[in-house]
Scaffold this motif. Structure first.
Motif, short mmCIF file in Angstrom:
data_model
loop_
_atom_site.label_atom_id
_atom_site.label_comp_id
_atom_site.label_asym_id
_atom_site.label_seq_id
_atom_site.Cartn_x
_atom_site.Cartn_y
_atom_site.Cartn_z
N ASP A 136 -37.18 -72.34 39.99
CA ASP A 136 -37.86 -71.57 38.94
C ASP A 136 -38.44 -70.28 39.49
OD1 ASP A 136 -37.28 -73.34 36.92
OD2 ASP A 136 -39.21 -74.38 37.01
N LYS A 137 -38.97 -70.34 40.70
CA LYS A 137 -39.51 -69.13 41.33
C LYS A 137 -38.41 -68.10 41.55
CE LYS A 137 -43.45 -71.18 43.66
NZ LYS A 137 -44.11 -71.45 44.94
N LEU A 138 -37.22 -68.58 41.84
CA LEU A 138 -36.08 -67.66 42.03
C LEU A 138 -35.77 -66.95 40.71
CD1 LEU A 138 -33.96 -66.69 44.06
CD2 LEU A 138 -32.52 -68.57 43.31
N VAL A 139 -35.80 -67.67 39.61
CA VAL A 139 -35.56 -67.05 38.31
C VAL A 139 -36.69 -66.09 37.95
CG1 VAL A 139 -35.33 -67.53 35.84
CG2 VAL A 139 -34.15 -68.96 37.49
N ASP A 140 -37.94 -66.49 38.25
CA ASP A 140 -39.08 -65.61 37.99
C ASP A 140 -38.98 -64.32 38.80
OD1 ASP A 140 -40.19 -67.37 36.19
OD2 ASP A 140 -41.58 -68.26 37.65
N LYS A 179 -36.10 -53.20 46.83
CA LYS A 179 -34.84 -53.89 47.07
C LYS A 179 -34.91 -54.74 48.34
CE LYS A 179 -29.91 -53.11 47.43
NZ LYS A 179 -28.81 -52.14 47.46
N LYS A 180 -35.54 -54.19 49.38
CA LYS A 180 -35.66 -54.92 50.64
C LYS A 180 -36.52 -56.17 50.45
CE LYS A 180 -37.27 -54.31 55.39
NZ LYS A 180 -37.92 -53.40 56.33
N ASP A 181 -37.65 -56.02 49.77
CA ASP A 181 -38.53 -57.17 49.51
C ASP A 181 -37.83 -58.22 48.64
OD1 ASP A 181 -40.47 -55.92 50.98
OD2 ASP A 181 -41.63 -55.24 49.25
N TYR A 182 -37.10 -57.76 47.64
CA TYR A 182 -36.38 -58.66 46.75
C TYR A 182 -35.35 -59.47 47.54
CZ TYR A 182 -32.81 -60.12 43.43
OH TYR A 182 -31.89 -60.85 42.73
N GLU A 183 -34.56 -58.79 48.35
CA GLU A 183 -33.53 -59.48 49.12
C GLU A 183 -34.16 -60.45 50.12
OE1 GLU A 183 -31.16 -56.36 50.73
OE2 GLU A 183 -30.16 -55.95 48.82
N ALA A 205 -37.03 -51.67 34.98
CA ALA A 205 -36.91 -51.13 33.63
C ALA A 205 -38.03 -51.69 32.77
CB ALA A 205 -35.55 -51.49 33.03
N PRO A 206 -39.22 -51.09 32.83
CA PRO A 206 -40.34 -51.63 32.04
C PRO A 206 -40.06 -51.51 30.55
CG PRO A 206 -40.95 -49.55 33.08
CD PRO A 206 -39.59 -49.92 33.58
N LYS A 252 -39.15 -60.55 37.32
CA LYS A 252 -40.13 -59.57 37.79
C LYS A 252 -39.46 -58.29 38.27
CE LYS A 252 -43.66 -62.93 39.06
NZ LYS A 252 -44.36 -63.60 40.16
N VAL A 253 -38.37 -58.44 39.00
CA VAL A 253 -37.66 -57.25 39.48
C VAL A 253 -37.08 -56.47 38.30
CG1 VAL A 253 -35.65 -56.48 40.80
CG2 VAL A 253 -37.21 -58.15 41.78
N ALA A 254 -36.55 -57.18 37.33
CA ALA A 254 -36.01 -56.50 36.15
C ALA A 254 -37.12 -55.76 35.40
CB ALA A 254 -35.33 -57.51 35.23
#
Length: 147
Positions: free
Chosen positions: A101-105, A49-53, A115-116, A109-111
């Motif tokens: 596009d990187k933001l959407v990617d 979560k920290k890396d994502y934010e 939840a694989p 990736k986080v999703a």
């Protein structure tokens, strides 16, 4: 040293030739055997979560700064009416699109990490075809009616 002692030392230490040439003596101590350690995954949910934010914030910042730069370069291009300025503006606009596009990617990736997807897929066949003679088809249909 006599020749027998030299041959015996040659068998015990593969670096004796170097030691003799340099006129030094060394004691080579073998390294202790390493034991395999079980390493636990370091990426916890809090770190994710920290890396994502952090990444998301930087991408937003890049998009905002890029938009300001696009506004400035478009103004400069209109004032100077130079083709190079328009070319730079076009490249900058493309770059901002790539960052978006990187933001959407990043979202994808986080999703996927959280939840694989399940590896089992169900294949459904909607259109089947009977290959055979009409007599075979009639026999098959009659068997199905009898059941």
């Amino acid at each position: 040293m006599d020749s027998q002692e030299t041959q015996q030392r040659a068998l015990t230490n593969k670096f004796d030739g170097i030691e003799d040439a340099l006129d030094v003596e060394t004691d080579i101590i073998p390294a202790p055997a390493k034991t395999a350690e079980i390493v636990e995954p370091t990426a916890t949910k809090e770190q994710l979560k920290k890396d994502y934010e952090y990444t998301r914030g930087h991408l937003y910042s890049l998009i905002e700064k890029g938009q300001e730069a696009v506004d400035g370069i478009l103004e400069l291009a209109q004032e100077s009416d130079q083709p190079r300025a328009y070319e730079v503006a076009g490249q900058l606009i493309k770059h901002i699109g790539d960052v978006a596009d990187k933001l959407v990617d990043l979202q994808k990736k986080v999703a996927d990490i959280e939840a694989p997807k399940k590896s089992k897929e169900v294949n459904t066949t909607n259109n089947t075809m009977f290959v055979g003679s009409t007599a075979d088809l009639a026999k098959f249909l009659k068997q199905q009616q009898d059941k």
